[in-house]
Motif scaffolding. Structure first.
Motif, PDB file in Angstrom:
ATOM      1  N   SER A  32     -41.379  81.128  -1.020  1.00 12.59           N
ATOM      2  CA  SER A  32     -41.676  80.489   0.252  1.00 12.59           C
ATOM      3  C   SER A  32     -42.799  81.234   0.963  1.00 12.59           C
ATOM      4  N   VAL A  33     -43.793  80.475   1.432  1.00  9.88           N
ATOM      5  CA  VAL A  33     -44.922  81.023   2.192  1.00  9.88           C
ATOM      6  C   VAL A  33     -44.813  80.489   3.613  1.00  9.88           C
ATOM      7  N   PRO A  34     -44.504  81.329   4.603  1.00 13.34           N
ATOM      8  CA  PRO A  34     -44.271  80.828   5.964  1.00 13.34           C
ATOM      9  C   PRO A  34     -45.547  80.361   6.635  1.00 13.34           C
ATOM     10  N   VAL A  60     -46.615  68.242  -7.262  1.00 16.06           N
ATOM     11  CA  VAL A  60     -45.345  68.416  -7.964  1.00 16.06           C
ATOM     12  C   VAL A  60     -44.855  69.858  -7.860  1.00 16.06           C
ATOM     13  N   ASP A  61     -45.780  70.820  -7.923  1.00 15.30           N
ATOM     14  CA  ASP A  61     -45.392  72.230  -7.898  1.00 15.30           C
ATOM     15  C   ASP A  61     -45.419  72.810  -6.492  1.00 15.30           C
ATOM     16  N   LEU A  62     -45.426  71.940  -5.467  1.00 17.32           N
ATOM     17  CA  LEU A  62     -45.524  72.415  -4.087  1.00 17.32           C
ATOM     18  C   LEU A  62     -44.703  71.505  -3.190  1.00 17.32           C
ATOM     19  N   GLN A  63     -43.958  72.101  -2.275  1.00 20.99           N
ATOM     20  CA  GLN A  63     -43.164  71.337  -1.324  1.00 20.99           C
ATOM     21  C   GLN A  63     -43.257  71.977   0.047  1.00 20.99           C
ATOM     22  N   LEU A  64     -42.879  71.210   1.058  1.00 20.86           N
ATOM     23  CA  LEU A  64     -42.778  71.720   2.417  1.00 20.86           C
ATOM     24  C   LEU A  64     -41.312  71.847   2.778  1.00 20.86           C
ATOM     25  N   HIS A  65     -40.961  72.998   3.315  1.00 23.58           N
ATOM     26  CA  HIS A  65     -39.568  73.276   3.667  1.00 23.58           C
ATOM     27  C   HIS A  65     -39.488  73.508   5.169  1.00 23.58           C
ATOM     28  N   LYS A  66     -38.584  72.765   5.834  1.00 24.56           N
ATOM     29  CA  LYS A  66     -38.417  72.881   7.276  1.00 24.56           C
ATOM     30  C   LYS A  66     -37.080  73.530   7.591  1.00 24.56           C
ATOM     31  N   SER A  98     -39.528  75.590  12.039  1.00 26.16           N
ATOM     32  CA  SER A  98     -40.681  76.178  11.363  1.00 26.16           C
ATOM     33  C   SER A  98     -40.846  75.539   9.990  1.00 26.16           C
ATOM     34  N   VAL A  99     -42.080  75.526   9.516  1.00 24.31           N
ATOM     35  CA  VAL A  99     -42.416  74.900   8.244  1.00 24.31           C
ATOM     36  C   VAL A  99     -42.998  75.959   7.325  1.00 24.31           C
ATOM     37  N   ALA A 117     -46.549  85.993   7.890  1.00 26.34           N
ATOM     38  CA  ALA A 117     -46.926  87.049   6.950  1.00 26.34           C
ATOM     39  C   ALA A 117     -47.619  86.435   5.754  1.00 26.34           C
ATOM     40  N   SER A 118     -48.410  87.246   5.094  1.00 34.57           N
ATOM     41  CA  SER A 118     -48.988  86.871   3.803  1.00 34.57           C
ATOM     42  C   SER A 118     -48.041  87.335   2.700  1.00 34.57           C
TER      43      SER A 118
END
Length: 219
Positions: A45-47, A87-93, A99-100, A135-136
C-alpha cells in the motif's frame, strides 16, 4: 555606454535564475521513507494525501517518474474515484479517515523501488502545488533485495514435538497408575465381602455336639 547585446544577456540570465528558483520552491518531496520487505506476489500500500477539493487527481510515482494518475472527486464528503484501474493496481479507501492509497498487487523483483503518491486539486481554482502523501514507500522483494528474519520457534518443530510427547507420556503414566490402584482396591473389597458374607454357625449347634447317646455296656 553598455552594449545592448550585453543588456539582453543579463536580463535573460536573471529570468532563468528566477524561473529556477520558483521551480525549486514549487517542488514538493516527502522526506519520510518507509522500507517494506514483502514476498513475491504480495501487495503493498502506498498512502496518498487527504484531499479537500471537489475534483482532484492522484499521481503515483516510482523513482521520481510518473507511472499512473487517477481522477477523483468528493461525493457526500467522501472521496469517489472513477474506475476502472489497471489490473495490477487498485485504490483502497479507509473508512475511519476517508484516506485513499494505491495498492500494488502481485509485486515481483522487477517492481522494487521507491513509490510515492501526490494529490493535486483541479477544481475549484486556484491551482495549488501538489500535496505529497504521508510517506514514500521503498518496496523490497524478499529473496532479491531483502530477507525477512524468521522466528526460531517456527524453524524448529522439534520443540513442539517434544512437548507433545511429554504430555502423552504423562497422561499414559497417570492412566496406568489409576487403573492399577483401582484393580487393587477392587480385589481388597471383594475379599472383605466374602469374609463378611460367610454364614455363621447356629447358636445351639455346639450344645448339641456335647450331648451324645451313651453306648450300652455289656459286662
Amino acid at each position: 555606454m553598455m552594449n545592448p547585446c550585453w543588456v539582453f544577456m543579463i536580463l535573460v540570465g536573471f529570468r532563468i535564475s528566477d524561473a529556477a528558483t520558483q521551480g525549486q520552491n514549487t517542488c514538493t518531496f516527502n522526506d519520510k521513507l518507509k522500507s517494506v520487505c514483502v514476498a513475491a506476489g504480495d501487495s503493498v500500500s502506498v498512502p496518498c494525501p487527504n484531499m479537500t477539493g471537489e475534483d482532484f487527481r492522484l499521481n503515483l510515482f516510482k523513482d521520481q517518474e510518473l507511472i499512473y494518475n487517477h481522477s477523483c472527486s468528493h461525493n457526500n464528503k467522501a472521496p469517489d474515484c472513477k474506475l476502472p484501474l489497471r489490473v495490477d493496481l487498485q485504490l483502497h479507501k479507509k473508512t475511519d479517515n476517508d484516506s485513499v492509497s494505491f495498492l500494488l498487487i502481485g509485486v515481483n523483483a522487477s517492481r522494487h523501488g521507491v513509490y510515492r503518491c501526490e494529490g493535486q486539486v483541479r477544481f475549484p481554482p486556484p491551482l495549488l502545488p501538489a500535496v505529497p502523501g504521508a510517506a514514500s514507500i521503498l518496496v523490497l522483494i524478499e529473496g532479491h533485495q531483502c530477507k525477512v528474519p524468521k522466528q526460531e520457534s517456527s524453524d524448529n518443530p522439534w520443540i513442539w514435538i517434544l512437548a507433545l510427547v511429554s504430555v502423552i507420556l504423562y497422561s499414559v503414566i497417570i492412566t496406568v497408575s489409576a487403573v492399577f490402584f483401582w484393580v487393587k482396591l477392587r480385589k481388597t473389597d471383594s475379599q472383605s465381602d466374602y469374609m463378611n458374607t460367610k454364614p455363621r454357625a447356629p447358636r445351639g449347634q455346639r450344645k448339641n455336639r456335647g450331648v451324645q447317646n451313651p453306648a450300652p455296656r455289656y459286662f
